[in-house]
Design a protein around this motif. Structure first.
Motif, PDB file in Angstrom:
ATOM      1  N   ASN A   1       0.832  -1.198   0.000  1.00 32.54           N
ATOM      2  CA  ASN A   1       0.000   0.000   0.000  1.00 32.54           C
ATOM      3  C   ASN A   1       0.868   1.251   0.000  1.00 32.54           C
ATOM      4  OD1 ASN A   1      -2.682  -1.259   0.172  1.00 32.54           O
ATOM      5  ND2 ASN A   1      -1.841  -2.064   2.064  1.00 32.54           N
ATOM      6  N   VAL A   2       1.646   1.375  -1.071  1.00 32.33           N
ATOM      7  CA  VAL A   2       2.541   2.515  -1.248  1.00 32.33           C
ATOM      8  C   VAL A   2       2.076   3.310  -2.457  1.00 32.33           C
ATOM      9  CG1 VAL A   2       4.899   3.252  -1.765  1.00 32.33           C
ATOM     10  CG2 VAL A   2       4.523   1.304  -0.260  1.00 32.33           C
ATOM     11  N   ILE A   3       2.001   4.621  -2.288  1.00 27.23           N
ATOM     12  CA  ILE A   3       1.741   5.520  -3.405  1.00 27.23           C
ATOM     13  C   ILE A   3       3.035   6.291  -3.656  1.00 27.23           C
ATOM     14  CG2 ILE A   3       0.474   7.557  -4.192  1.00 27.23           C
ATOM     15  CD1 ILE A   3      -1.446   5.320  -3.938  1.00 27.23           C
ATOM     16  N   TRP A   4       3.533   6.219  -4.887  1.00 28.76           N
ATOM     17  CA  TRP A   4       4.743   6.953  -5.251  1.00 28.76           C
ATOM     18  C   TRP A   4       4.341   8.158  -6.090  1.00 28.76           C
ATOM     19  CZ3 TRP A   4       7.868   5.696 -10.150  1.00 28.76           C
ATOM     20  CH2 TRP A   4       8.902   6.617 -10.299  1.00 28.76           C
ATOM     21  N   LEU A   5       4.737   9.334  -5.628  1.00 29.05           N
ATOM     22  CA  LEU A   5       4.511  10.574  -6.359  1.00 29.05           C
ATOM     23  C   LEU A   5       5.849  11.225  -6.649  1.00 29.05           C
ATOM     24  CD1 LEU A   5       1.485  11.894  -4.274  1.00 29.05           C
ATOM     25  CD2 LEU A   5       1.434  10.623  -6.432  1.00 29.05           C
ATOM     26  N   LYS A   6       5.922  11.992  -7.740  1.00 29.50           N
ATOM     27  CA  LYS A   6       7.210  12.475  -8.229  1.00 29.50           C
ATOM     28  C   LYS A   6       7.551  13.913  -7.864  1.00 29.50           C
ATOM     29  CE  LYS A   6       7.184   9.200 -11.987  1.00 29.50           C
ATOM     30  NZ  LYS A   6       7.269   8.971 -13.419  1.00 29.50           N
ATOM     31  N   ASP A   7       6.642  14.634  -7.202  1.00 26.96           N
ATOM     32  CA  ASP A   7       7.002  15.994  -6.783  1.00 26.96           C
ATOM     33  C   ASP A   7       6.124  16.443  -5.617  1.00 26.96           C
ATOM     34  OD1 ASP A   7       4.637  17.568  -7.784  1.00 26.96           O
ATOM     35  OD2 ASP A   7       5.369  16.870  -9.725  1.00 26.96           O
ATOM     36  N   GLY A   8       6.544  17.526  -5.009  1.00 20.98           N
ATOM     37  CA  GLY A   8       5.850  18.038  -3.835  1.00 20.98           C
ATOM     38  C   GLY A   8       4.454  18.549  -4.118  1.00 20.98           C
ATOM     39  N   ALA A   9       4.225  19.079  -5.325  1.00 22.26           N
ATOM     40  CA  ALA A   9       2.881  19.558  -5.671  1.00 22.26           C
ATOM     41  C   ALA A   9       1.888  18.395  -5.684  1.00 22.26           C
ATOM     42  CB  ALA A   9       2.908  20.272  -7.022  1.00 22.26           C
ATOM     43  N   GLN A  10       2.287  17.273  -6.284  1.00 19.39           N
ATOM     44  CA  GLN A  10       1.428  16.084  -6.283  1.00 19.39           C
ATOM     45  C   GLN A  10       1.182  15.612  -4.854  1.00 19.39           C
ATOM     46  OE1 GLN A  10       3.650  13.309  -8.787  1.00 19.39           O
ATOM     47  NE2 GLN A  10       1.919  13.296 -10.205  1.00 19.39           N
ATOM     48  N   ALA A  11       2.233  15.638  -4.032  1.00 16.82           N
ATOM     49  CA  ALA A  11       2.100  15.185  -2.645  1.00 16.82           C
ATOM     50  C   ALA A  11       1.081  16.029  -1.890  1.00 16.82           C
ATOM     51  CB  ALA A  11       3.459  15.236  -1.942  1.00 16.82           C
ATOM     52  N   LEU A  12       1.155  17.343  -2.052  1.00 16.52           N
ATOM     53  CA  LEU A  12       0.193  18.209  -1.361  1.00 16.52           C
ATOM     54  C   LEU A  12      -1.224  17.987  -1.872  1.00 16.52           C
ATOM     55  CD1 LEU A  12       2.289  21.483  -1.051  1.00 16.52           C
ATOM     56  CD2 LEU A  12       1.682  19.873   0.773  1.00 16.52           C
ATOM     57  N   ASP A  13      -1.374  17.814  -3.184  1.00 13.49           N
ATOM     58  CA  ASP A  13      -2.704  17.514  -3.722  1.00 13.49           C
ATOM     59  C   ASP A  13      -3.248  16.216  -3.130  1.00 13.49           C
ATOM     60  OD1 ASP A  13      -2.840  19.793  -5.267  1.00 13.49           O
ATOM     61  OD2 ASP A  13      -2.486  18.768  -7.182  1.00 13.49           O
ATOM     62  N   PHE A  14      -2.398  15.208  -3.030  1.00 15.73           N
ATOM     63  CA  PHE A  14      -2.833  13.925  -2.470  1.00 15.73           C
ATOM     64  C   PHE A  14      -3.225  14.085  -0.997  1.00 15.73           C
ATOM     65  CE2 PHE A  14      -2.307   9.989  -0.220  1.00 15.73           C
ATOM     66  CZ  PHE A  14      -2.963   9.084  -1.031  1.00 15.73           C
TER      67      PHE A  14
END
Length: 149
Positions: free
Chosen positions: A34-47
């Protein structure tokens, strides 16, 4: 992409190589389900805040752990930490910085913002893999989290 309703680790890393090595190490310890990999901080904040492409996500369902790089495009790791720690809904999520930066300023600044751990990525693959496994084991299996789940 995995379902966003149950997530153990939100992994934010712009380096494809570092991401793949990390995911391999987590898989070897059966910690990558159950890992979500995101490639930048903007995506992380949206998530995290259920915005943008993740607006359908339930903001109450948060990761047990955030593995966060510091030096990323769009929004850097320090800004991500600032936003997470400034919001009552997210400020107790454990954050582990995983970066190649050994800069004392980065270490001090992130600890002042309330991160839980700062790990400098080892260059050697075996050491890197061992570090990731230990981080996953500790934060997912040993640590008692204040978050539900």
């Amino acid at each position: 992409m995995k379902t966003t309703e149950f997530i153990d680790i939100l992994f934010v890393e712009d380096s494809e190589l570092d991401a793949e090595l990390t995911l391999i190490a987590l898989r070897e310890e059966n910690l990558a389900n159950n890992v979500i990999w995101l490639k930048d901080g903007a995506q992380a904040l949206d998530f995290i805040f259920a915005e943008g492409e993740y607006s359908h996500r339930n903001i109450e369902t948060q990761p047990k752990l955030i593995l966060l790089d510091l030096k990323m495009p769009k929004v850097g790791g320090i800004e991500v930490v600032q936003r997470i720690r400034s919001d009552e809904r997210t400020k107790s999520i454990p954050i582990v910085i995983m970066t190649s930066s050994k800069e004392e300023k980065d270490v001090l600044d992130t600890y002042k913002l309330g991160i839980n751990s700062y790990i400098v990525k080892p260059v050697d693959f075996d050491k890197f893999s061992k570090s990731v496994k230990e981080i996953g084991f500790y934060w997912l299996l040993m640590n008692q989290s204040p978050l539900p789940g």
